[in-house]
Design an enzyme around this catalytic site. Structure first.
Site, PDB file in Angstrom:
ATOM      1  CE  LYS A  75      -4.243  -1.688   1.670  1.00 53.42           C
ATOM      2  NZ  LYS A  75      -5.375  -1.271   2.455  1.00 53.42           N
TER       3      LYS A  75
ATOM      4  CE  LYS B 113      -5.611   2.505   5.142  1.00 51.76           C
ATOM      5  NZ  LYS B 113      -6.256   3.308   4.058  1.00 51.76           N
TER       6      LYS B 113
ATOM      7  N   GLY C 151      -9.459  -5.025   5.763  1.00 50.10           N
ATOM      8  CA  GLY C 151      -9.710  -4.108   6.870  1.00 50.10           C
ATOM      9  C   GLY C 151      -8.912  -4.395   8.130  1.00 50.10           C
TER      10      GLY C 151
ATOM     11  CG  HIS D  90     -12.854  -1.611   7.786  1.00 45.26           C
ATOM     12  ND1 HIS D  90     -13.169  -0.279   7.707  1.00 45.26           N
ATOM     13  CD2 HIS D  90     -12.204  -1.766   8.955  1.00 45.26           C
ATOM     14  CE1 HIS D  90     -12.732   0.333   8.790  1.00 45.26           C
ATOM     15  NE2 HIS D  90     -12.150  -0.551   9.577  1.00 45.26           N
TER      16      HIS D  90
ATOM     17  CD  GLU E  77     -11.266  -0.546  -2.760  1.00 46.89           C
ATOM     18  OE1 GLU E  77     -12.036  -1.486  -2.977  1.00 46.89           O
ATOM     19  OE2 GLU E  77     -10.677  -0.394  -1.668  1.00 46.89           O
TER      20      GLU E  77
ATOM     21  CG  ASN F 231      -8.900  -3.934  -4.555  1.00 43.56           C
ATOM     22  OD1 ASN F 231      -7.976  -4.148  -3.770  1.00 43.56           O
ATOM     23  ND2 ASN F 231     -10.059  -3.442  -4.158  1.00 43.56           N
TER      24      ASN F 231
ATOM     25  NE  ARG G 140      -9.323  -8.439  -5.318  1.00 39.92           N
ATOM     26  CZ  ARG G 140     -10.360  -7.798  -4.807  1.00 39.92           C
ATOM     27  NH1 ARG G 140     -11.505  -7.759  -5.455  1.00 39.92           N
ATOM     28  NH2 ARG G 140     -10.285  -7.169  -3.655  1.00 39.92           N
TER      29      ARG G 140
ATOM     30  CB  VAL H 141     -17.503  -9.065  -4.662  1.00 39.02           C
ATOM     31  CG1 VAL H 141     -18.870  -9.644  -4.340  1.00 39.02           C
ATOM     32  CG2 VAL H 141     -16.403  -9.882  -4.008  1.00 39.02           C
TER      33      VAL H 141
ATOM     34  NE  ARG I 153     -19.904  -7.484  -1.465  1.00 34.03           N
ATOM     35  CZ  ARG I 153     -18.586  -7.484  -1.429  1.00 34.03           C
ATOM     36  NH1 ARG I 153     -17.946  -8.387  -0.699  1.00 34.03           N
ATOM     37  NH2 ARG I 153     -17.890  -6.581  -2.089  1.00 34.03           N
TER      38      ARG I 153
HETATM   39  P1  ADP Z   1      -8.228  -2.959   3.195  1.00 27.72           P
HETATM   40  O1  ADP Z   1      -7.290  -3.238   2.053  1.00 27.72           O
HETATM   41  O2  ADP Z   1      -7.810  -3.636   4.451  1.00 27.72           O
HETATM   42  O3  ADP Z   1      -9.654  -3.184   2.818  1.00 27.72           O
HETATM   43  P2  ADP Z   1      -8.487  -0.045   2.755  1.00 27.72           P
HETATM   44  O4  ADP Z   1      -7.339   0.863   2.704  1.00 27.72           O
HETATM   45  O5  ADP Z   1      -9.149  -0.396   1.460  1.00 27.72           O
HETATM   46  O6  ADP Z   1      -8.055  -1.401   3.532  1.00 27.72           O
HETATM   47  O7  ADP Z   1      -9.573   0.520   3.739  1.00 27.72           O
HETATM   48  C1  ADP Z   1     -10.720  -0.212   4.073  1.00 27.72           C
HETATM   49  C2  ADP Z   1     -11.750   0.674   4.730  1.00 27.72           C
HETATM   50  O8  ADP Z   1     -11.202   1.300   5.918  1.00 27.72           O
HETATM   51  C3  ADP Z   1     -12.238   1.825   3.875  1.00 27.72           C
HETATM   52  O9  ADP Z   1     -13.280   1.450   2.982  1.00 27.72           O
HETATM   53  C4  ADP Z   1     -12.721   2.781   4.972  1.00 27.72           C
HETATM   54  O10 ADP Z   1     -13.963   2.310   5.468  1.00 27.72           O
HETATM   55  C5  ADP Z   1     -11.688   2.619   6.077  1.00 27.72           C
HETATM   56  N1  ADP Z   1     -10.571   3.587   5.932  1.00 27.72           N
HETATM   57  C6  ADP Z   1      -9.373   3.373   5.319  1.00 27.72           C
HETATM   58  N2  ADP Z   1      -8.605   4.496   5.320  1.00 27.72           N
HETATM   59  C7  ADP Z   1      -9.313   5.441   5.966  1.00 27.72           C
HETATM   60  C8  ADP Z   1      -9.086   6.835   6.285  1.00 27.72           C
HETATM   61  N3  ADP Z   1      -7.954   7.471   5.958  1.00 27.72           N
HETATM   62  N4  ADP Z   1     -10.065   7.507   6.942  1.00 27.72           N
HETATM   63  C9  ADP Z   1     -11.236   6.881   7.279  1.00 27.72           C
HETATM   64  N5  ADP Z   1     -11.510   5.599   7.016  1.00 27.72           N
HETATM   65  C10 ADP Z   1     -10.576   4.863   6.367  1.00 27.72           C
END
Ligand code: ADP
Length: 447
Positions: free
Chosen positions: A116, A158, A165, A235, A275, A289, A291, A294, A337
């Site tokens: 990431k 993160k 999530g 998430h 995203e 992503n 790929r 869903v 879903r």
């Molecule tokens: P993963 O790959 O684990 O799914 P993501 O980076 O796509 O992680 O984030 C998943 C979810 O987490 C997002 O859809 C959102 O709900 C929350 N999220 C991620 N980053 C943030 C942020 N900077 N502020 C608020 N919510 C966040």
């Protein structure tokens, strides 16, 4: 064009890919675990190969067995579906080394987006707006404090290797930061074997909006508009829409144009999803992503384009069948879903489906691999089907969705259908007025 495609997945997505292959006149091979001998994808494929016992690591994730199945059956390409090996760069490399086409991007592109921190750096370089945050990994508390003070609290920590999530922690003030940093690091280390974490601004009430993109691998990129996947629990997406109730055509064209150009500049090949979190009119990249997702059918519903056909065309060197100007957005689509889970506690509910009746009529699509008498094995994801509804506008789509949910019968196990029956009657949902926290708050109130 390919002669024979091996589908390295199970459930509804294996069937989804199989349908596209049949339409294109391509022979199909499916692989399956011993637990899936009775699965619909196994029944409908031209050939099937049992590749191991129920646990995924011994079957659907077993690269050697899958490559062997390709060699035995003479498959010239592999479609990985989503999950399992779909974002495994090494798998893509191994197939390439065996002269088998991976229906997806190159191993290198998967690798960039799978990390990431690297993904965010690449996005920034390609002109995609990103969430303000640290430039790279953060390990020292002092550095974390400096970055957090600069971007302002709340912040979120993160995992660079994150997914599903996991490994995310919010810090609302400097006092929370040390604990958040340590927990995120140890969770990331335990879940992904990599404890690199980074910091970004925590957005309080964003929507999750993602752009469907495609590259032809030869410098051309297009976008298929967005999906709004803000309705999430832990998430995980629960309900998805195209287009987003929050965007207008101008915003769509602007962010879509940025994303299409980015995949073109990257030389990306195949389907991808960029995203974003979206708040107060601004987009903030979170991940890409590499790929099929869903929720791709809502995009298919409003564009009328079969995205799996496009994936297969692009992977076989035939290029995209459409130019940007051919992609038009028609009406509105929603996907629910349907999981084999308790609709309140979300505990999995495997078992035998005694009766399965799907809704029909104009604008209804059900993608599912189950049937009456099917026994859901306890080893895999609890998704048993997706209900996708299309209407000329959002109001008609919701009206049709309500009717379709009433018609849907799944007996013998618990499903999330009752949750959707509640949601479809909720005024906020009717108005499209929700952010990524809406569903969690709603569920907490209902308890
Ligand atoms: P993963 O790959 O684990 O799914 P993501 O980076 O796509 O992680 O984030 C998943 C979810 O987490 C997002 O859809 C959102 O709900 C929350 N999220 C991620 N980053 C943030 C942020 N900077 N502020 C608020 N919510 C966040």
């Amino acid at each position: 064009m390919f002669q024979k495609i091996l589908i390295a997945n199970r459930g509804e997505i294996a069937l989804r890919v199989l349908r596209a292959c049949k339409e294109l006149g391509i022979q199909t091979v499916v692989v399956h675990s011993t637990a899936d001998a009775d699965a619909m994808h196994v029944r409908l494929a031209d050939e099937s190969v049992c590749i191991g016992p129920p646990p995924s690591r011994d079957s659907y994730l077993n690269v050697h067995q899958i490559v062997a199945a390709c060699e035995i059956t003479g498959a010239d390409a592999v479609h990985p579906g989503y999950g399992f090996l779909s974002e495994n760069a090494k798998f893509a490399d191994i197939l390439a080394a065996h002269n088998i086409t991976f229906i997806g991007p190159t191993g290198d592109h998967i690798r960039i987006m799978g990390d990431k921190i690297e993904a965010k750096r690449t996005a920034k370089r390609l002109g995609i707006p990103v969430v303000p945050g640290s430039d790279g990994a953060i390990s020292e508390e002092k550095e974390a404090k400096r970055v957090a003070a600069e971007i302002g609290y709340p912040v979120i920590i993160k995992a660079s290797a994150g997914g599903g999530g996991r490994g995310m922690k919010v810090a609302r003030s400097e006092a929370d930061l040390e604990i958040a940093l340590q927990t995120a690091k140890s969770e990331a280390g335990a879940a992904f074997g990599d404890d690199a974490v980074y910091i970004e601004k925590y957005l309080e009430k964003p929507r999750h909006i993602e752009l469907q993109v495609f590259g032809d691998g030869a410098g051309r990129g297009v976008h298929f508009g967005e999906r709004d996947c803000s309705l999430q629990r832990r998430h995980q997406k629960v309900w998805e829409e195209a287009n987003s109730p929050a965007l207008n055509a101008e915003e769509r064209a602007r962010i879509g144009g940025i994303c299409a150009k980015a995949v073109a500049d990257l030389g990306y090949s195949g389907a991808g999803t960029i995203e974003f979190l979206y708040e107060d009119g601004e987009f903030y990249f979170i991940e890409m992503n590499t790929r099929l997702q869903v929720e791709h059918p809502v995009t298919e519903a409003i564009t009328g384009i079969d995205l799996v056909h496009e994936q297969i065309r692009v992977a076989s060197g035939g290029g995209l069948s459409v130019r940007q100007e051919d992609i038009k957005f028609n009406g509105h689509a929603i996907e629910c879903r349907i999981n084999a889970e308790d609709p309140r506690t979300f505990t999995p509910s495997p078992g035998t489906i005694t009766h399965f009746h799907t809704p029909g009529g104009l604008g209804i699509r059900v993608d599912s691999g189950v049937y009456s008498g099917y026994k859901i094995p306890p080893y895999y994801d609890s998704l048993i089907g997706k209900l996708i509804v299309h209407g000329r506008n959002r109001v008609e789509c919701m009206m049709r969705l309500r009717r379709a949910l009433d018609e849907f019968v799944v007996d013998g196990i618990k499903t999330t259908l009752p949750l959707f029956r509640d949601l479809v009657g909720n005024p906020d949902i009717a108005n499209g007025d929700y952010d990524i926290h809406w569903l969690e708050k709603y569920l907490a109130k209902e308890e």
